[in-house]
Design a protein around this motif. Structure first.
Motif, PDB file in Angstrom:
ATOM      1  N   ASP A   1       0.835  -1.211   0.000  1.00  0.00           N
ATOM      2  CA  ASP A   1       0.000   0.000   0.000  1.00  0.00           C
ATOM      3  C   ASP A   1       0.861   1.249   0.000  1.00  0.00           C
ATOM      4  O   ASP A   1       0.732   2.105  -0.856  1.00  0.00           O
ATOM      5  N   GLN A   2       1.763   1.287   0.974  1.00  0.00           N
ATOM      6  CA  GLN A   2       2.611   2.466   1.080  1.00  0.00           C
ATOM      7  C   GLN A   2       4.057   2.067   1.271  1.00  0.00           C
ATOM      8  O   GLN A   2       4.351   0.930   1.646  1.00  0.00           O
ATOM      9  N   ALA A   3       4.956   3.008   0.982  1.00  0.00           N
ATOM     10  CA  ALA A   3       6.388   2.723   1.100  1.00  0.00           C
ATOM     11  C   ALA A   3       6.745   2.434   2.552  1.00  0.00           C
ATOM     12  O   ALA A   3       6.159   2.995   3.475  1.00  0.00           O
ATOM     13  N   ILE A   4       7.710   1.525   2.735  1.00  0.00           N
ATOM     14  CA  ILE A   4       8.168   1.172   4.077  1.00  0.00           C
ATOM     15  C   ILE A   4       9.511   1.850   4.306  1.00  0.00           C
ATOM     16  O   ILE A   4      10.484   1.556   3.614  1.00  0.00           O
ATOM     17  N   SER A   5       9.531   2.754   5.279  1.00  0.00           N
ATOM     18  CA  SER A   5      10.793   3.394   5.637  1.00  0.00           C
ATOM     19  C   SER A   5      11.544   2.484   6.594  1.00  0.00           C
ATOM     20  O   SER A   5      11.070   2.212   7.698  1.00  0.00           O
ATOM     21  N   VAL A   6      12.685   1.965   6.151  1.00  0.00           N
ATOM     22  CA  VAL A   6      13.444   1.020   6.985  1.00  0.00           C
ATOM     23  C   VAL A   6      14.535   1.752   7.766  1.00  0.00           C
ATOM     24  O   VAL A   6      14.716   1.530   8.959  1.00  0.00           O
ATOM     25  N   LEU A   7      15.262   2.619   7.095  1.00  0.00           N
ATOM     26  CA  LEU A   7      16.287   3.415   7.773  1.00  0.00           C
ATOM     27  C   LEU A   7      15.946   4.883   7.600  1.00  0.00           C
ATOM     28  O   LEU A   7      15.611   5.333   6.500  1.00  0.00           O
ATOM     29  N   ASP A   8      16.018   5.606   8.707  1.00  0.00           N
ATOM     30  CA  ASP A   8      15.502   6.971   8.699  1.00  0.00           C
ATOM     31  C   ASP A   8      16.527   7.910   9.331  1.00  0.00           C
ATOM     32  O   ASP A   8      16.356   8.378  10.450  1.00  0.00           O
ATOM     33  N   GLY A   9      17.633   8.119   8.607  1.00  0.00           N
ATOM     34  CA  GLY A   9      18.635   9.050   9.120  1.00  0.00           C
ATOM     35  C   GLY A   9      19.615   8.378  10.059  1.00  0.00           C
ATOM     36  O   GLY A   9      19.691   8.712  11.237  1.00  0.00           O
ATOM     37  N   VAL A  10      20.360   7.417   9.530  1.00  0.00           N
ATOM     38  CA  VAL A  10      21.365   6.719  10.351  1.00  0.00           C
ATOM     39  C   VAL A  10      22.684   7.485  10.293  1.00  0.00           C
ATOM     40  O   VAL A  10      23.225   7.739   9.222  1.00  0.00           O
ATOM     41  N   ASP A  11      23.162   7.858  11.479  1.00  0.00           N
ATOM     42  CA  ASP A  11      24.487   8.467  11.617  1.00  0.00           C
ATOM     43  C   ASP A  11      25.399   7.456  12.293  1.00  0.00           C
ATOM     44  O   ASP A  11      25.016   6.851  13.305  1.00  0.00           O
ATOM     45  N   PHE A  12      26.575   7.300  11.752  1.00  0.00           N
ATOM     46  CA  PHE A  12      27.482   6.274  12.277  1.00  0.00           C
ATOM     47  C   PHE A  12      28.902   6.606  11.866  1.00  0.00           C
ATOM     48  O   PHE A  12      29.146   6.972  10.714  1.00  0.00           O
TER      49      PHE A  12
END
Ligand SMILES: Nc1ncnc2c1ncn2[C@@H]1O[C@H](COP(=O)(O)OP(=O)(O)O)[C@@H](O)[C@H]1O
Ligand SMILES: [Mg+2]
Length: 236
Positions: A30-41
């Motif tokens: 139905d809608q996009a799946i956000s898996v990673l949302d601004g990973v800082d490393f």
């Protein structure tokens, strides 16, 4: 100003890999799946870090982004200070073979090749197979405990032995970094423990950086820094 310059120099000298605001979204039904949302490393040279997180939290996706096997939709990725998010696919692939070795949960050995040939395959991709590389491959297979299995067909090796080959393969090009995605996930407890001992020892003694995804809290505790992936973000 001088302080900034000193900081930048320090940064380029010690930080092996850095991710800034990495994001990844997959198309869903139905809608996009956000898996990673601004990973800082940021990973220092020689440092070992573990990443835990629930199944489906995006750990494999993150390792695939850090290794450039998949492209991020947002953010920047730096290897040894170079922004690889700008690289062409071919340049990225060539850089990757020298920059990192990858150990996967499911080993991914070529079944038609023996242990030695599997290790040498990675060297061949990097364009370097000579006598010294062959000797290094054999020495690595001895180091991972496969002295008697060097020319065994990979289909005749046990799971633990296959993962030992994969560890040797990850190191053949002498990369500064090893990424391991649940490397003991397919192994029974005692075999998994032995493979983990080996992976931690061999990366430590050769001063490699290690990013280890694992479900096992005891294994995670053995790295210098422990992180958790939760709701698309990496935290401690
Ligand atoms: N290629 C893909 N296409 C669509 N969805 C994906 C893809 N790869 C992973 N996902 C989804 O992203 C989420 C995170 O997956 P993954 O990174 O494999 O998690 P983990 O390794 O933490 O178990 C899951 O919901 C998974 O279904
Ligand atoms: Mg996974």
């Amino acid at each position: 100003m001088l302080e900034n310059m000193a900081e930048n120099m320090n940064h380029s000298n010690n930080i092996l890999l850095e991710a800034r605001g990495l994001g990844k979204t997959f198309p869903g039904a139905d809608q996009a799946i956000s898996v990673l949302d601004g990973v800082d490393f940021a990973l220092r040279a020689g440092e070992s870090v573990s990443i835990r997180g629930e199944s489906g939290s995006g750990k494999s996706t993150l390792l695939n982004l850090l290794s450039g096997l998949e492209r991020a939709d947002a953010g920047q990725l730096f290897w040894q200070g170079s922004e690889v998010t700008r690289y062409s696919l071919s340049k990225l692939a060539a850089s990757r073979t020298l920059f990192m070795g990858f150990v996967f949960q499911a080993y991914y050995l070529a079944p038609e090749l023996n242990a030695l040939e599997n290790v040498l395959l990675s060297a061949r991709i990097a364009g370097r197979v000579d006598r010294a590389v062959r000797e290094r491959a054999e020495a690595l297979l001895v180091r991972v405990g496969l002295k008697e299995r060097i020319r065994h067909s990979s289909t005749k090796l046990s799971g633990g032995e296959r993962q030992r080959v994969a560890v040797a393969r990850a190191l053949i090009n002498d990369p500064p970094l090893v990424l391991a995605d649940e490397p003991t996930g397919n192994l029974d407890e005692s075999t998994g423990m032995a493979v983990m001992d080996l992976l931690l020892e061999i990366t430590d003694e050769s001063a490699k950086s290690l990013v280890l995804v694992t479900h096992n809290p005891d294994f995670a505790a053995r790295t210098e820094r422990q992180l958790t992936l939760h709701l698309g973000k990496l935290g401690s």
